[in-house]
Design a protein around this motif. Structure first.
Motif, PDB file in Angstrom:
ATOM      1  N   ILE A  22      71.491 -82.732  59.887  1.00  0.00           N
ATOM      2  CA  ILE A  22      70.253 -82.854  60.654  1.00  0.00           C
ATOM      3  C   ILE A  22      70.383 -82.262  62.054  1.00  0.00           C
ATOM      4  O   ILE A  22      69.458 -82.384  62.866  1.00  0.00           O
ATOM      5  CB  ILE A  22      69.782 -84.318  60.734  1.00  0.00           C
ATOM      6  CG1 ILE A  22      70.761 -85.175  61.540  1.00  0.00           C
ATOM      7  CG2 ILE A  22      69.551 -84.896  59.340  1.00  0.00           C
ATOM      8  CD1 ILE A  22      70.180 -86.518  61.967  1.00  0.00           C
ATOM      9  N   GLY A  23      71.501 -81.610  62.334  1.00  0.00           N
ATOM     10  CA  GLY A  23      71.676 -80.982  63.641  1.00  0.00           C
ATOM     11  C   GLY A  23      70.528 -80.078  64.046  1.00  0.00           C
ATOM     12  O   GLY A  23      70.052 -80.145  65.194  1.00  0.00           O
ATOM     13  N   PRO A  24      70.036 -79.214  63.126  1.00  0.00           N
ATOM     14  CA  PRO A  24      68.957 -78.288  63.507  1.00  0.00           C
ATOM     15  C   PRO A  24      67.645 -78.980  63.886  1.00  0.00           C
ATOM     16  O   PRO A  24      66.795 -78.348  64.517  1.00  0.00           O
ATOM     17  CB  PRO A  24      68.777 -77.433  62.244  1.00  0.00           C
ATOM     18  CG  PRO A  24      70.095 -77.511  61.541  1.00  0.00           C
ATOM     19  CD  PRO A  24      70.574 -78.901  61.785  1.00  0.00           C
ATOM     20  N   VAL A  25      67.460 -80.253  63.482  1.00  0.00           N
ATOM     21  CA  VAL A  25      66.196 -80.933  63.774  1.00  0.00           C
ATOM     22  C   VAL A  25      66.397 -82.197  64.605  1.00  0.00           C
ATOM     23  O   VAL A  25      65.483 -83.015  64.737  1.00  0.00           O
ATOM     24  CB  VAL A  25      65.448 -81.288  62.465  1.00  0.00           C
ATOM     25  CG1 VAL A  25      65.001 -80.027  61.739  1.00  0.00           C
ATOM     26  CG2 VAL A  25      66.298 -82.175  61.556  1.00  0.00           C
ATOM     27  N   LEU A  26      67.587 -82.362  65.188  1.00  0.00           N
ATOM     28  CA  LEU A  26      67.869 -83.592  65.941  1.00  0.00           C
ATOM     29  C   LEU A  26      66.907 -83.773  67.111  1.00  0.00           C
ATOM     30  O   LEU A  26      66.437 -84.891  67.373  1.00  0.00           O
ATOM     31  CB  LEU A  26      69.310 -83.599  66.441  1.00  0.00           C
ATOM     32  CG  LEU A  26      69.719 -84.888  67.162  1.00  0.00           C
ATOM     33  CD1 LEU A  26      69.783 -86.051  66.189  1.00  0.00           C
ATOM     34  CD2 LEU A  26      71.060 -84.710  67.875  1.00  0.00           C
ATOM     35  N   ALA A  27      66.587 -82.699  67.816  1.00  0.00           N
ATOM     36  CA  ALA A  27      65.678 -82.815  68.967  1.00  0.00           C
ATOM     37  C   ALA A  27      64.300 -83.291  68.521  1.00  0.00           C
ATOM     38  O   ALA A  27      63.661 -84.115  69.197  1.00  0.00           O
ATOM     39  CB  ALA A  27      65.578 -81.469  69.684  1.00  0.00           C
ATOM     40  N   GLN A  28      63.836 -82.792  67.377  1.00  0.00           N
ATOM     41  CA  GLN A  28      62.525 -83.216  66.874  1.00  0.00           C
ATOM     42  C   GLN A  28      62.582 -84.657  66.375  1.00  0.00           C
ATOM     43  O   GLN A  28      61.623 -85.424  66.559  1.00  0.00           O
ATOM     44  CB  GLN A  28      62.073 -82.279  65.754  1.00  0.00           C
ATOM     45  CG  GLN A  28      60.602 -82.446  65.376  1.00  0.00           C
ATOM     46  CD  GLN A  28      60.148 -81.414  64.354  1.00  0.00           C
ATOM     47  OE1 GLN A  28      60.930 -80.580  63.897  1.00  0.00           O
ATOM     48  NE2 GLN A  28      58.888 -81.464  63.978  1.00  0.00           N
ATOM     49  N   LYS A  29      63.693 -85.048  65.769  1.00  0.00           N
ATOM     50  CA  LYS A  29      63.871 -86.442  65.359  1.00  0.00           C
ATOM     51  C   LYS A  29      63.836 -87.350  66.585  1.00  0.00           C
ATOM     52  O   LYS A  29      63.208 -88.420  66.568  1.00  0.00           O
ATOM     53  CB  LYS A  29      65.189 -86.606  64.608  1.00  0.00           C
ATOM     54  CG  LYS A  29      65.518 -88.045  64.253  1.00  0.00           C
ATOM     55  CD  LYS A  29      66.782 -88.169  63.416  1.00  0.00           C
ATOM     56  CE  LYS A  29      67.138 -89.633  63.179  1.00  0.00           C
ATOM     57  NZ  LYS A  29      68.210 -89.830  62.202  1.00  0.00           N
ATOM     58  N   ARG A  30      64.488 -86.940  67.643  1.00  0.00           N
ATOM     59  CA  ARG A  30      64.482 -87.716  68.888  1.00  0.00           C
ATOM     60  C   ARG A  30      63.068 -87.828  69.443  1.00  0.00           C
ATOM     61  O   ARG A  30      62.657 -88.895  69.915  1.00  0.00           O
ATOM     62  CB  ARG A  30      65.410 -87.057  69.908  1.00  0.00           C
ATOM     63  CG  ARG A  30      65.506 -87.802  71.242  1.00  0.00           C
ATOM     64  CD  ARG A  30      66.336 -87.020  72.245  1.00  0.00           C
ATOM     65  NE  ARG A  30      66.305 -87.648  73.554  1.00  0.00           N
ATOM     66  CZ  ARG A  30      67.220 -88.491  74.014  1.00  0.00           C
ATOM     67  NH1 ARG A  30      68.250 -88.812  73.254  1.00  0.00           N
ATOM     68  NH2 ARG A  30      67.112 -89.005  75.225  1.00  0.00           N
ATOM     69  N   GLU A  31      62.316 -86.728  69.384  1.00  0.00           N
ATOM     70  CA  GLU A  31      60.934 -86.750  69.870  1.00  0.00           C
ATOM     71  C   GLU A  31      60.083 -87.716  69.049  1.00  0.00           C
ATOM     72  O   GLU A  31      59.223 -88.425  69.597  1.00  0.00           O
ATOM     73  CB  GLU A  31      60.339 -85.341  69.822  1.00  0.00           C
ATOM     74  CG  GLU A  31      58.942 -85.249  70.411  1.00  0.00           C
ATOM     75  CD  GLU A  31      58.341 -83.861  70.319  1.00  0.00           C
ATOM     76  OE1 GLU A  31      57.168 -83.712  70.706  1.00  0.00           O
ATOM     77  OE2 GLU A  31      59.030 -82.934  69.852  1.00  0.00           O
ATOM     78  N   MET A  32      60.309 -87.752  67.737  1.00  0.00           N
ATOM     79  CA  MET A  32      59.586 -88.701  66.883  1.00  0.00           C
ATOM     80  C   MET A  32      59.893 -90.138  67.298  1.00  0.00           C
ATOM     81  O   MET A  32      58.984 -90.958  67.464  1.00  0.00           O
ATOM     82  CB  MET A  32      59.959 -88.489  65.419  1.00  0.00           C
ATOM     83  CG  MET A  32      59.420 -87.211  64.807  1.00  0.00           C
ATOM     84  SD  MET A  32      60.073 -86.939  63.129  1.00  0.00           S
ATOM     85  CE  MET A  32      59.309 -88.324  62.243  1.00  0.00           C
ATOM     86  N   LEU A  33      61.171 -90.457  67.483  1.00  0.00           N
ATOM     87  CA  LEU A  33      61.549 -91.813  67.863  1.00  0.00           C
ATOM     88  C   LEU A  33      61.025 -92.173  69.245  1.00  0.00           C
ATOM     89  O   LEU A  33      60.647 -93.323  69.495  1.00  0.00           O
ATOM     90  CB  LEU A  33      63.068 -91.967  67.802  1.00  0.00           C
ATOM     91  CG  LEU A  33      63.629 -93.361  68.113  1.00  0.00           C
ATOM     92  CD1 LEU A  33      63.049 -94.415  67.168  1.00  0.00           C
ATOM     93  CD2 LEU A  33      65.151 -93.355  68.031  1.00  0.00           C
ATOM     94  N   ALA A  34      60.979 -91.198  70.126  1.00  0.00           N
ATOM     95  CA  ALA A  34      60.509 -91.452  71.489  1.00  0.00           C
ATOM     96  C   ALA A  34      59.046 -91.887  71.526  1.00  0.00           C
ATOM     97  O   ALA A  34      58.605 -92.504  72.510  1.00  0.00           O
ATOM     98  CB  ALA A  34      60.703 -90.202  72.346  1.00  0.00           C
ATOM     99  N   GLN A  35      58.279 -91.587  70.475  1.00  0.00           N
ATOM    100  CA  GLN A  35      56.878 -92.044  70.428  1.00  0.00           C
ATOM    101  C   GLN A  35      56.797 -93.563  70.367  1.00  0.00           C
ATOM    102  O   GLN A  35      55.791 -94.153  70.769  1.00  0.00           O
ATOM    103  CB  GLN A  35      56.153 -91.430  69.224  1.00  0.00           C
ATOM    104  CG  GLN A  35      56.200 -89.915  69.136  1.00  0.00           C
ATOM    105  CD  GLN A  35      55.780 -89.224  70.403  1.00  0.00           C
ATOM    106  OE1 GLN A  35      54.701 -89.493  70.947  1.00  0.00           O
ATOM    107  NE2 GLN A  35      56.628 -88.330  70.897  1.00  0.00           N
ATOM    108  N   HIS A  36      57.865 -94.200  69.874  1.00  0.00           N
ATOM    109  CA  HIS A  36      57.870 -95.659  69.725  1.00  0.00           C
ATOM    110  C   HIS A  36      58.399 -96.312  71.010  1.00  0.00           C
ATOM    111  O   HIS A  36      59.332 -97.113  70.995  1.00  0.00           O
ATOM    112  CB  HIS A  36      58.725 -96.057  68.525  1.00  0.00           C
ATOM    113  CG  HIS A  36      58.200 -95.543  67.224  1.00  0.00           C
ATOM    114  ND1 HIS A  36      57.250 -96.211  66.476  1.00  0.00           N
ATOM    115  CD2 HIS A  36      58.472 -94.404  66.541  1.00  0.00           C
ATOM    116  CE1 HIS A  36      56.974 -95.519  65.391  1.00  0.00           C
ATOM    117  NE2 HIS A  36      57.703 -94.411  65.402  1.00  0.00           N
ATOM    118  N   CYS A  37      57.757 -95.983  72.127  1.00  0.00           N
ATOM    119  CA  CYS A  37      58.273 -96.433  73.420  1.00  0.00           C
ATOM    120  C   CYS A  37      58.148 -97.939  73.592  1.00  0.00           C
ATOM    121  O   CYS A  37      58.878 -98.533  74.403  1.00  0.00           O
ATOM    122  CB  CYS A  37      57.592 -95.683  74.551  1.00  0.00           C
ATOM    123  SG  CYS A  37      55.792 -95.715  74.505  1.00  0.00           S
TER     124      CYS A  37
END
Length: 264
Positions: free
Chosen positions: A180-195
């Motif tokens: 999942i290295g190539p999409v880790l930043a997008q995964k992080r962005e998804m999780l960040a929505q759950h602030c």
């Protein structure tokens, strides 16, 4: 003569709570989207208990919006929850409701919780989803609301439990690892929505900096793979009643992005 185009694989990620997908399976879901799959995100519970300061209705509204925002980041279709937190039970009325949603989406691949996990909502969600998929073609099983059956082959895959251990603290070892290295930043962005969950997780589970916690888990699974820096791990459910034994859309779609565990 124009060749008939194969339909897109349909992937359903079905979990208990808002942010469960983002922690343990969003990377794989994003890689499948890149590979041409249609992706769906579904939290069976509404997140009603995930707060230390909001009222029940406030947190339900807040977490519903966070889930929709995360799905938008992924380019996924979001589906509405059915239950309150701690009210996901493996019983006939719940199964009829879950079965209706599965028949509406008609997935060919399902990503869900580990059968062994640290909390009952996760384990009951897993049981409900597996049985709903198993019963997808049974005309005498009536869903609520009623939905037509379908008989497309479906492969079911179980994510690792949060913390990588079951409820008895035993390590859960996956069959395969997804890079999942190539999409880790997008995964992080998804999780960040759950602030809303940073405060809750800090207070309830001591998970200081939940975004770093997700990356740490992904790095640990990558270390387990012995190949990838960041990874998610999966175990495949039995094919019996679901599909042919050789039907493995995860492997077919992601190919070189998978490393399989060597068996003794």
């Amino acid at each position: 003569m124009i060749a008939k185009q194969e339909p897109k694989p349909v992937v359903l990620a079905a979990v208990a709570h808002p942010d469960d997908i983002e922690f343990m399976m969003a990377g794989t879901l994003l890689r499948l989207k890149e590979a041409g799959a249609e992706i769906h995100m579904w939290n069976l519970a509404n997140g009603s208990c995930g707060t230390v300061r909001h009222t029940k209705q406030q947190i339900i509204r807040l977490r519903a919006q966070e889930a929709r925002d995360a799905a938008k980041v992924a380019g996924a279709s979001a589906h509405a929850p059915l239950f309150d937190d701690l009210a996901i039970f493996y019983d006939a009325p719940s199964l009829a409701r879950v079965g209706a949603v599965v028949r509406e989406i008609r997935p060919t691949m399902v990503l869900t919780h580990s059968p062994q996990d640290y909390m009952e909502d996760h384990q009951n969600t897993c049981r409900l989803i597996v049985t709903a998929v198993f019963s997808r073609g049974m005309s005498n099983f009536t869903t609520n609301p009623r939905r037509p059956t379908y008989d497309t082959p479906v492969a079911v895959y179980h994510a690792l439990p949060h913390g990588l251990r079951d409820g008895l603290r035993q390590a859960v070892v996956p069959d395969c690892y997804i890079n999942i290295g190539p999409v880790l930043a997008q995964k992080r962005e998804m999780l960040a929505q759950h602030c809303s969950q940073k405060e809750w997780l800090d207070v309830s589970q001591g998970m200081d900096a939940y975004l770093r916690e997700m990356e740490s888990l992904s790095r640990e699974v990558g270390r387990m793979s012995r190949r990838f820096k960041y990874a998610e791990g999966w175990r495949r459910h039995s094919h019996l009643g679901f599909c042919d034994e050789q039907f493995d859309p995860l492997g077919t779609l992601l190919g070189a992005g998978i490393v399989r565990r060597r068996r003794a």
